[in-house]
Design a protein around this motif. Structure first.
Motif, PDB file in Angstrom:
ATOM      1  N   PRO A 189     -51.445  31.161 -26.059  1.00 51.14           N
ATOM      2  CA  PRO A 189     -51.375  32.415 -25.299  1.00 51.14           C
ATOM      3  C   PRO A 189     -50.030  33.129 -25.441  1.00 51.14           C
ATOM      4  CG  PRO A 189     -52.326  30.662 -23.963  1.00 51.14           C
ATOM      5  CD  PRO A 189     -51.800  30.014 -25.201  1.00 51.14           C
ATOM      6  N   ASN A 190     -48.950  32.390 -25.695  1.00 55.99           N
ATOM      7  CA  ASN A 190     -47.646  33.035 -25.833  1.00 55.99           C
ATOM      8  C   ASN A 190     -47.613  34.022 -26.994  1.00 55.99           C
ATOM      9  OD1 ASN A 190     -46.599  31.648 -23.657  1.00 55.99           O
ATOM     10  ND2 ASN A 190     -45.657  30.038 -24.897  1.00 55.99           N
ATOM     11  N   ALA A 191     -48.431  33.778 -28.017  1.00 56.61           N
ATOM     12  CA  ALA A 191     -48.448  34.654 -29.188  1.00 56.61           C
ATOM     13  C   ALA A 191     -49.078  36.006 -28.880  1.00 56.61           C
ATOM     14  CB  ALA A 191     -49.184  33.980 -30.344  1.00 56.61           C
ATOM     15  N   ALA A 192     -49.766  36.123 -27.744  1.00 60.16           N
ATOM     16  CA  ALA A 192     -50.331  37.411 -27.348  1.00 60.16           C
ATOM     17  C   ALA A 192     -49.249  38.356 -26.830  1.00 60.16           C
ATOM     18  CB  ALA A 192     -51.404  37.213 -26.282  1.00 60.16           C
ATOM     19  N   VAL A 193     -48.069  37.818 -26.542  1.00 63.34           N
ATOM     20  CA  VAL A 193     -46.917  38.639 -26.152  1.00 63.34           C
ATOM     21  C   VAL A 193     -46.235  39.058 -27.454  1.00 63.34           C
ATOM     22  CG1 VAL A 193     -44.775  38.729 -24.829  1.00 63.34           C
ATOM     23  CG2 VAL A 193     -46.678  37.293 -24.037  1.00 63.34           C
ATOM     24  N   TYR A 248     -54.053  40.754 -30.552  1.00 65.31           N
ATOM     25  CA  TYR A 248     -53.418  40.088 -29.409  1.00 65.31           C
ATOM     26  C   TYR A 248     -54.392  40.105 -28.233  1.00 65.31           C
ATOM     27  CZ  TYR A 248     -49.692  41.489 -32.514  1.00 65.31           C
ATOM     28  OH  TYR A 248     -48.934  41.700 -33.635  1.00 65.31           O
ATOM     29  N   LEU A 249     -54.847  38.949 -27.826  1.00 62.56           N
ATOM     30  CA  LEU A 249     -55.768  38.813 -26.702  1.00 62.56           C
ATOM     31  C   LEU A 249     -55.023  38.110 -25.572  1.00 62.56           C
ATOM     32  CD1 LEU A 249     -59.087  37.787 -28.499  1.00 62.56           C
ATOM     33  CD2 LEU A 249     -58.194  40.072 -28.017  1.00 62.56           C
ATOM     34  N   ALA A 250     -54.667  38.864 -24.546  1.00 62.72           N
ATOM     35  CA  ALA A 250     -53.842  38.339 -23.453  1.00 62.72           C
ATOM     36  C   ALA A 250     -54.455  37.074 -22.859  1.00 62.72           C
ATOM     37  CB  ALA A 250     -53.675  39.408 -22.375  1.00 62.72           C
ATOM     38  N   GLY A 251     -53.602  36.056 -22.710  1.00 67.24           N
ATOM     39  CA  GLY A 251     -54.026  34.795 -22.135  1.00 67.24           C
ATOM     40  C   GLY A 251     -54.756  33.884 -23.090  1.00 67.24           C
ATOM     41  N   LYS A 252     -54.977  34.327 -24.344  1.00 65.71           N
ATOM     42  CA  LYS A 252     -55.735  33.527 -25.299  1.00 65.71           C
ATOM     43  C   LYS A 252     -54.909  33.201 -26.551  1.00 65.71           C
ATOM     44  CE  LYS A 252     -60.131  34.440 -25.813  1.00 65.71           C
ATOM     45  NZ  LYS A 252     -61.387  35.177 -26.117  1.00 65.71           N
ATOM     46  N   TYR A 253     -54.634  34.203 -27.377  1.00 68.01           N
ATOM     47  CA  TYR A 253     -53.891  33.953 -28.618  1.00 68.01           C
ATOM     48  C   TYR A 253     -53.445  35.267 -29.231  1.00 68.01           C
ATOM     49  CZ  TYR A 253     -58.517  34.956 -30.670  1.00 68.01           C
ATOM     50  OH  TYR A 253     -59.714  35.517 -31.007  1.00 68.01           O
ATOM     51  N   GLY A 254     -52.560  35.155 -30.202  1.00 63.29           N
ATOM     52  CA  GLY A 254     -52.106  36.305 -30.972  1.00 63.29           C
ATOM     53  C   GLY A 254     -52.076  35.937 -32.437  1.00 63.29           C
ATOM     54  N   ILE A 255     -52.366  36.923 -33.297  1.00 67.28           N
ATOM     55  CA  ILE A 255     -52.386  36.724 -34.753  1.00 67.28           C
ATOM     56  C   ILE A 255     -51.639  37.895 -35.386  1.00 67.28           C
ATOM     57  CG2 ILE A 255     -53.839  36.601 -36.823  1.00 67.28           C
ATOM     58  CD1 ILE A 255     -56.111  35.581 -34.923  1.00 67.28           C
ATOM     59  N   ARG A 256     -50.712  37.595 -36.281  1.00 70.81           N
ATOM     60  CA  ARG A 256     -50.058  38.647 -37.058  1.00 70.81           C
ATOM     61  C   ARG A 256     -49.711  38.072 -38.431  1.00 70.81           C
ATOM     62  NH1 ARG A 256     -46.691  40.097 -33.544  1.00 70.81           N
ATOM     63  NH2 ARG A 256     -44.717  39.129 -34.163  1.00 70.81           N
ATOM     64  N   THR A 257     -49.919  38.873 -39.467  1.00 72.75           N
ATOM     65  CA  THR A 257     -49.533  38.484 -40.820  1.00 72.75           C
ATOM     66  C   THR A 257     -48.683  39.610 -41.377  1.00 72.75           C
ATOM     67  OG1 THR A 257     -51.584  37.221 -41.129  1.00 72.75           O
ATOM     68  CG2 THR A 257     -50.351  37.818 -43.115  1.00 72.75           C
ATOM     69  N   GLU A 258     -47.478  39.278 -41.848  1.00 72.30           N
ATOM     70  CA  GLU A 258     -46.523  40.310 -42.270  1.00 72.30           C
ATOM     71  C   GLU A 258     -45.878  39.975 -43.605  1.00 72.30           C
ATOM     72  OE1 GLU A 258     -42.325  42.325 -40.690  1.00 72.30           O
ATOM     73  OE2 GLU A 258     -43.051  40.436 -39.849  1.00 72.30           O
ATOM     74  N   ASN A 259     -45.946  40.943 -44.506  1.00 77.35           N
ATOM     75  CA  ASN A 259     -45.190  40.939 -45.752  1.00 77.35           C
ATOM     76  C   ASN A 259     -44.324  42.190 -45.818  1.00 77.35           C
ATOM     77  OD1 ASN A 259     -46.351  38.580 -46.650  1.00 77.35           O
ATOM     78  ND2 ASN A 259     -47.521  39.508 -48.306  1.00 77.35           N
ATOM     79  N   LEU A 260     -43.233  42.135 -46.557  1.00 81.46           N
ATOM     80  CA  LEU A 260     -42.458  43.339 -46.835  1.00 81.46           C
ATOM     81  C   LEU A 260     -42.905  43.928 -48.171  1.00 81.46           C
ATOM     82  CD1 LEU A 260     -38.788  42.655 -45.682  1.00 81.46           C
ATOM     83  CD2 LEU A 260     -40.806  43.381 -44.374  1.00 81.46           C
ATOM     84  N   LEU A 261     -42.943  45.265 -48.213  1.00 82.68           N
ATOM     85  CA  LEU A 261     -43.394  45.993 -49.387  1.00 82.68           C
ATOM     86  C   LEU A 261     -42.248  46.820 -49.970  1.00 82.68           C
ATOM     87  CD1 LEU A 261     -46.693  47.547 -47.912  1.00 82.68           C
ATOM     88  CD2 LEU A 261     -46.436  45.327 -49.042  1.00 82.68           C
ATOM     89  N   LEU A 262     -42.116  46.803 -51.273  1.00 82.60           N
ATOM     90  CA  LEU A 262     -41.190  47.686 -51.979  1.00 82.60           C
ATOM     91  C   LEU A 262     -42.002  48.775 -52.655  1.00 82.60           C
ATOM     92  CD1 LEU A 262     -38.344  48.367 -53.146  1.00 82.60           C
ATOM     93  CD2 LEU A 262     -38.922  46.866 -55.069  1.00 82.60           C
ATOM     94  N   CYS A 263     -41.714  50.028 -52.327  1.00 81.24           N
ATOM     95  CA  CYS A 263     -42.415  51.152 -52.940  1.00 81.24           C
ATOM     96  C   CYS A 263     -41.905  51.352 -54.368  1.00 81.24           C
ATOM     97  CB  CYS A 263     -42.204  52.418 -52.110  1.00 81.24           C
ATOM     98  SG  CYS A 263     -43.139  53.842 -52.679  1.00 81.24           S
ATOM     99  N   THR A 264     -42.819  51.452 -55.316  1.00 81.60           N
ATOM    100  CA  THR A 264     -42.453  51.615 -56.729  1.00 81.60           C
ATOM    101  C   THR A 264     -43.315  52.704 -57.368  1.00 81.60           C
ATOM    102  OG1 THR A 264     -44.027  49.951 -57.521  1.00 81.60           O
ATOM    103  CG2 THR A 264     -41.827  49.172 -56.908  1.00 81.60           C
TER     104      THR A 264
END
Length: 596
Positions: A368-372, A510-526
């Motif tokens: 649940p902390n990941a929902a924050v 992000y579902l409060a009280g349940k879980y959070g999901i995030r996937t992050e990459n950095l992008l270079l514009c070319t």
């Protein structure tokens, strides 16, 4: 029950006949993460988020913050007597609206003019004028803060040309070209990352951002750099003077302003400079109010910086991959908490050459902390990780070769079908945006839909931008580029995307009280191809870390989604495998295996 610090402030306000006191999250340079000396809002409210504005009257207090911090602020403000105002939510009044209602006719609104931007100050002045009131520019919190930390003055170092790729004299020349084009004779620069970039210098005065306390005034023939000279070696001072830069003491900036700028046309960004600056400029000073030229110049990374960033992400990818291997292997075998996991990850980064510090406080959030969205674990809140559910870790590093920022959501054991479906939708959106092919002239607002479409199709969304610009060994959040589907006043980050810009790509659920999901990459514009329709652009993934295949629902992945993931994982393996061996290498091979 109100905090004792608020009561002390109210006593002082009563003595000075102040009706409302405004306390922003800012230093004298509009830094995103102000140093301890400037943490007045945190001192008074107890709220530790990086964004928020506090307003206090005799019988009321309110804190405005954005969606990233709603859950955190709600928890931290409990029992403080401070009302939480959720910015952007339906029916929630804006700061100036609430102050206009609560400021008595003829009342006094006070704030520290050195930490309130001219733009915000102008809003507050109009608000006070509507109530026939007055503004008092005074640091009231500082007068009750007995053990206030001093202003930081850590050693400053020069960024070698093999990292900067361009000399400070060349950068100054480009700024002056834009000054002349705008008819400006002087340029006031107060943002620390712009000054650090311009001078090819770095420091350690702001948490997680390698900048130093400074102001700068450029004219068409002189450069005045206001710094704490004790932070500069004799050799560095001599080199700067050799490049035509006159060093002056940091504390003498306001006194010097009229002498240097009087009678001149002055270029500045009113959203970045503070109110006090306008208070000391001569009334006849002509102002050219525009974004700092350095903002766009530093956002477009040169070839040297781009090559270095690839190296920084190779090293960072190695560190995060070693962490993921350890986490997957040890979960359920030893006690791992959010804090101990973050510490292990930090140790993995410290093993890499030229690593300096985190680029922001690590978000290590289980269940649940990941929902924050911007959760920060403490000794009291740090959850024990179990061999089940999801663990989200958002982190980054500052290397001499550049700044990194990555989020991975890790499957620690059994997860539900719903969790897999949401994990897959987030992944599909991240990969689709990273695979964009578009004409020059597009902004982040044009492309944001690519990341959100899989979630919107399910009736889901996330209340933060999809991406932000990233500096080069500077601020992890950098204007003017970004991805978001609608513009918000507090985030000016939808510039035309240019080759060389680095932007994060980070959808989530992000579902409060349940879980959070995030996937992050950095992008270079070319650059891509150029045709009769114009110059096309594309993105290159800088981030090189496996995505947890255990979270994917393959029935939700189309052939194009599968191809994008497999292409990315082939590149991850090719980049990292030469630097791993034994069990770690075998794990990487399995973690990046082809899905069919």
């Amino acid at each position: 029950m109100a905090k004792k610090e608020l009561e002390l402030l109210r006593e002082l306000m009563k003595k000075k006949e102040v009706d409302i006191c405004l306390i922003p999250t800012a230093d004298s340079h509009e830094s995103e993460y102000p140093g301890a000396h400037f943490a007045a809002r945190r001192f008074l409210s107890g709220f530790t988020g990086s964004a928020g504005t506090l307003a206090v009257s005799a019988d009321w207090s309110g804190l405005w913050t954005d969606a990233r911090y709603f859950l955190q602020a709600e928890a931290q403000l409990t029992g403080s007597g401070i009302t939480l105002y959720r910015m952007g939510e339906e029916g929630v009044p804006a700061l100036e609206e609430e102050i206009s209602v609560r400021l008595p006719r003829g009342g006094t609104l006070a704030y520290d003019g050195t930490v309130v931007s001219r733009r915000l100050g102008a809003d507050m002045r109009r608000t006070a004028e509507r109530r026939f009131g007055r503004i008092l520019l005074e640091d009231l919190p500082g007068q009750i803060w007995e053990d206030r930390p001093p202003i930081s003055s850590e050693p400053v170092f020069e960024l070698d040309m093999r990292y900067a790729g361009q000399s400070r004299t060349e950068k100054i020349r480009k700024i002056r070209e834009q000054m002349e084009a705008a008819g400006a004779e002087a340029h006031i620069l107060t943002t620390l990352d712009d000054i650090a970039w311009l001078m090819n210098l770095r420091g350690n005065d702001v948490p997680c951002s390698p900048v130093f306390m400074s102001y700068c005034i450029l004219t068409l023939s002189a450069v005045y750099l206001f710094v704490q000279e004790k932070a500069f070696s004799r050799e560095l001072r001599e080199k700067l003077r050799g490049d035509g830069i006159e060093l002056r003491e940091y504390g003498g900036f306001y006194e010097a302003l009229p002498a240097v700028c009087s009678g001149k046309t002055v270029m500045l960004d009113s959203g970045k400079v503070n109110e006090q600056i306008f208070g000391v400029l001569e009334p006849e000073t002509s102002i050219v109010d525009c974004p700092n030229p350095s903002e766009l110049l530093k956002a477009v990374k040169n070839e040297t910086e781009a090559d270095n960033l690839r190296e920084a992400h190779r090293k960072d990818g190695l560190a995060v991959t070693k962490f993921l291997y350890w986490l997957k292997k040890q979960i359920g075998r030893e006690e791992i908490t959010e804090l101990s996991a973050a510490e292990y990850l930090e140790n993995c980064r410290r093993e890499q050459d030229h690593y300096l510090e985190p680029s922001f406080t690590t978000i290590a959030a289980y269940g649940p902390n990941a929902a924050v969205v911007h959760y920060s674990a403490t000794e009291e809140s740090s959850a024990v990780l179990k061999p089940e559910g999801l663990f989200l870790v958002d982190s980054g590093g500052q290397y001499l070769e550049g700044t990194t920022d990555i989020t991975r959501t890790v499957v620690l054991g059994n997860i539900t079908g719903e969790q897999k479906k949401h994990f897959t939708a987030v992944l599909k959106g991240m990969l689709a945006l990273g695979d964009a092919h578009f004409l020059h002239g597009c902004r982040g607002t044009n492309l944001d839909y690519l990341a959100r479409e899989p979630l919107w199709a399910m009736g889901l969304d996330y209340k933060h931008g999809t991406g932000h610009g990233v500096g080069y060994l500077l601020n992890v959040h950098e204007a003017p580029n970004g991805f978001r589907w609608k513009m918000v006043p507090e985030r000016m980050d939808s510039a035309v995307l240019e080759p060389g810009m680095v932007t994060s790509d980070e959808p989530g659920v992000y579902l409060a009280g349940k879980y959070g999901i995030r996937t992050e990459n950095l992008l270079l514009c070319t650059e891509a191809e150029k045709t009769e329709y114009g110059q096309f652009l594309k993105f290159e993934f800088l981030t090189m870390v496996p995505i947890d295949l255990d979270g994917i629902d393959r029935t939700e992945m189309g052939p194009e989604d599968m191809d994008r993931l497999n292409r990315y994982h082939r590149q991850v393996y090719k980049t990292l495998s030469p630097y791993l061996e034994g069990e770690e290498l075998a794990w990487l091979k399995e973690a990046t295996r082809k899905l069919v």
